[in-house]
Design a protein around this motif. Structure first.
Motif, PDB file in Angstrom:
ATOM      1  N   SER A  98      36.146  25.051   9.167  1.00 17.74           N
ATOM      2  CA  SER A  98      35.701  26.455   9.497  1.00 17.74           C
ATOM      3  C   SER A  98      36.442  27.147  10.727  1.00 17.74           C
ATOM      4  O   SER A  98      36.821  28.277  10.525  1.00 17.74           O
ATOM      5  N   LEU A  99      36.542  26.646  11.841  1.00 12.95           N
ATOM      6  CA  LEU A  99      37.302  27.234  12.765  1.00 12.95           C
ATOM      7  C   LEU A  99      38.792  27.326  12.534  1.00 12.95           C
ATOM      8  O   LEU A  99      39.461  28.359  12.797  1.00 12.95           O
ATOM      9  N   MET A 100      39.373  26.166  11.552  1.00 12.49           N
ATOM     10  CA  MET A 100      40.808  26.404  11.102  1.00 12.49           C
ATOM     11  C   MET A 100      40.918  27.652  10.131  1.00 12.49           C
ATOM     12  O   MET A 100      41.729  28.252  10.158  1.00 12.49           O
ATOM     13  N   LYS A 101      39.753  27.738   9.151  1.00 11.33           N
ATOM     14  CA  LYS A 101      39.915  28.805   8.397  1.00 11.33           C
ATOM     15  C   LYS A 101      39.880  30.207   9.143  1.00 11.33           C
ATOM     16  O   LYS A 101      40.509  31.252   8.763  1.00 11.33           O
ATOM     17  N   ALA A 102      38.957  30.179  10.219  1.00 14.92           N
ATOM     18  CA  ALA A 102      38.784  31.649  10.930  1.00 14.92           C
ATOM     19  C   ALA A 102      40.050  31.874  11.855  1.00 14.92           C
ATOM     20  O   ALA A 102      40.506  32.819  11.736  1.00 14.92           O
ATOM     21  N   GLU A 103      40.699  30.851  12.100  1.00 14.36           N
ATOM     22  CA  GLU A 103      41.912  30.931  13.246  1.00 14.36           C
ATOM     23  C   GLU A 103      43.184  31.662  12.207  1.00 14.36           C
ATOM     24  O   GLU A 103      43.873  32.241  12.622  1.00 14.36           O
ATOM     25  N   ALA A 104      43.194  30.803  11.043  1.00 13.11           N
ATOM     26  CA  ALA A 104      44.110  31.098   9.871  1.00 13.11           C
ATOM     27  C   ALA A 104      44.054  32.795   9.580  1.00 13.11           C
ATOM     28  O   ALA A 104      45.215  33.191   9.487  1.00 13.11           O
ATOM     29  N   GLU A 105      42.820  33.367   9.721  1.00 15.43           N
ATOM     30  CA  GLU A 105      42.867  34.621   9.513  1.00 15.43           C
ATOM     31  C   GLU A 105      43.315  35.453  10.186  1.00 15.43           C
ATOM     32  O   GLU A 105      43.573  36.761  10.282  1.00 15.43           O
ATOM     33  N   ARG A 106      42.915  34.951  11.686  1.00 10.69           N
ATOM     34  CA  ARG A 106      43.234  35.951  12.697  1.00 10.69           C
ATOM     35  C   ARG A 106      44.617  36.521  12.981  1.00 10.69           C
ATOM     36  O   ARG A 106      44.602  37.588  13.076  1.00 10.69           O
ATOM     37  N   PRO A 107      45.590  35.905  12.762  1.00 12.54           N
ATOM     38  CA  PRO A 107      46.795  36.444  12.754  1.00 12.54           C
ATOM     39  C   PRO A 107      47.150  37.575  11.820  1.00 12.54           C
ATOM     40  O   PRO A 107      47.691  38.448  12.117  1.00 12.54           O
ATOM     41  N   MET A 108      46.455  37.355  10.588  1.00 10.39           N
ATOM     42  CA  MET A 108      46.715  38.494   9.799  1.00 10.39           C
ATOM     43  C   MET A 108      46.054  39.638  10.066  1.00 10.39           C
ATOM     44  O   MET A 108      46.741  40.713   9.913  1.00 10.39           O
ATOM     45  N   LYS A 109      45.080  39.515  10.470  1.00  4.97           N
ATOM     46  CA  LYS A 109      44.234  40.681  11.137  1.00  4.97           C
ATOM     47  C   LYS A 109      45.064  41.454  12.203  1.00  4.97           C
ATOM     48  O   LYS A 109      44.754  42.679  12.181  1.00  4.97           O
ATOM     49  N   ALA A 110      45.423  40.805  13.068  1.00  3.90           N
ATOM     50  CA  ALA A 110      46.294  41.424  14.234  1.00  3.90           C
ATOM     51  C   ALA A 110      47.294  42.081  13.558  1.00  3.90           C
ATOM     52  O   ALA A 110      47.692  43.248  13.943  1.00  3.90           O
ATOM     53  N   TYR A 111      48.128  41.340  12.795  1.00  3.42           N
ATOM     54  CA  TYR A 111      49.440  42.036  12.129  1.00  3.42           C
ATOM     55  C   TYR A 111      48.977  43.089  11.379  1.00  3.42           C
ATOM     56  O   TYR A 111      49.462  44.254  11.373  1.00  3.42           O
ATOM     57  N   ALA A 112      47.923  43.072  10.564  1.00  2.00           N
ATOM     58  CA  ALA A 112      47.276  44.249   9.781  1.00  2.00           C
ATOM     59  C   ALA A 112      46.882  45.528  10.868  1.00  2.00           C
ATOM     60  O   ALA A 112      47.125  46.555  10.571  1.00  2.00           O
ATOM     61  N   LYS A 113      46.353  45.131  11.931  1.00  2.78           N
ATOM     62  CA  LYS A 113      45.897  46.073  12.847  1.00  2.78           C
ATOM     63  C   LYS A 113      47.155  46.853  13.569  1.00  2.78           C
ATOM     64  O   LYS A 113      47.271  48.206  13.818  1.00  2.78           O
ATOM     65  N   GLU A 114      48.151  46.021  13.820  1.00  3.96           N
ATOM     66  CA  GLU A 114      49.512  46.356  14.184  1.00  3.96           C
ATOM     67  C   GLU A 114      50.043  47.364  13.141  1.00  3.96           C
ATOM     68  O   GLU A 114      50.625  48.418  13.738  1.00  3.96           O
ATOM     69  N   ARG A 115      49.979  47.075  11.954  1.00  2.00           N
ATOM     70  CA  ARG A 115      50.524  47.874  10.978  1.00  2.00           C
ATOM     71  C   ARG A 115      49.830  49.029  10.594  1.00  2.00           C
ATOM     72  O   ARG A 115      50.108  50.040   9.472  1.00  2.00           O
ATOM     73  N   ARG A 116      48.528  49.211  10.748  1.00  2.00           N
ATOM     74  CA  ARG A 116      47.310  50.052  10.450  1.00  2.00           C
ATOM     75  C   ARG A 116      47.175  49.940   8.927  1.00  2.00           C
ATOM     76  O   ARG A 116      47.184  50.742   8.204  1.00  2.00           O
ATOM     77  N   LEU A 117      47.073  48.442   8.529  1.00  2.00           N
ATOM     78  CA  LEU A 117      46.687  48.181   7.321  1.00  2.00           C
ATOM     79  C   LEU A 117      45.194  47.655   7.160  1.00  2.00           C
ATOM     80  O   LEU A 117      44.555  47.405   8.093  1.00  2.00           O
ATOM     81  N   THR A 118      44.640  47.680   5.888  1.00  2.00           N
ATOM     82  CA  THR A 118      43.131  47.289   5.684  1.00  2.00           C
ATOM     83  C   THR A 118      43.270  46.185   4.758  1.00  2.00           C
ATOM     84  O   THR A 118      44.034  46.021   3.946  1.00  2.00           O
ATOM     85  N   ILE A 119      42.480  45.153   5.394  1.00  2.00           N
ATOM     86  CA  ILE A 119      42.419  43.910   4.748  1.00  2.00           C
ATOM     87  C   ILE A 119      41.005  43.737   3.971  1.00  2.00           C
ATOM     88  O   ILE A 119      40.137  43.979   4.379  1.00  2.00           O
TER      89      ILE A 119
END
Length: 73
Positions: free
Chosen positions: A52-73
């Motif tokens: 469960s921690l690995m899944k949460a960690e795998a999503e984190r970089p994408m959320k940071a990228y999306a925030k940086e690019r102002r995208l919605t996930i």
């Protein structure tokens, strides 16, 4: 009582290869296993938590990228 899993069973549980289990254990990305003679075992409950921690960690970089690019996930 918690179940002990072999390296092969861990690979099947996490849907990864045996060599990946070995590498992740060596890198400390898996919970510490138990050595009994020449074999290693892992507790199923600790692997469930790690999964469960690995899944949460795998999503984190994408959320940071999306925030940086102002995208919605």
């Amino acid at each position: 009582m918690d179940e002990k899993l072999t390296k092969q069973e861990v690979a099947e549980f996490l849907h990864i290869g045996v060599r990946t289990v070995e590498r992740m254990a060596r890198e400390g990305r898996l919970p510490r296993g138990i050595r009994m003679g020449r074999k290693s075992y892992w507790w199923r409950s600790s692997l469930e938590k790690a999964e469960s921690l690995m899944k949460a960690e795998a999503e984190r970089p994408m959320k940071a990228y999306a925030k940086e690019r102002r995208l919605t996930i």
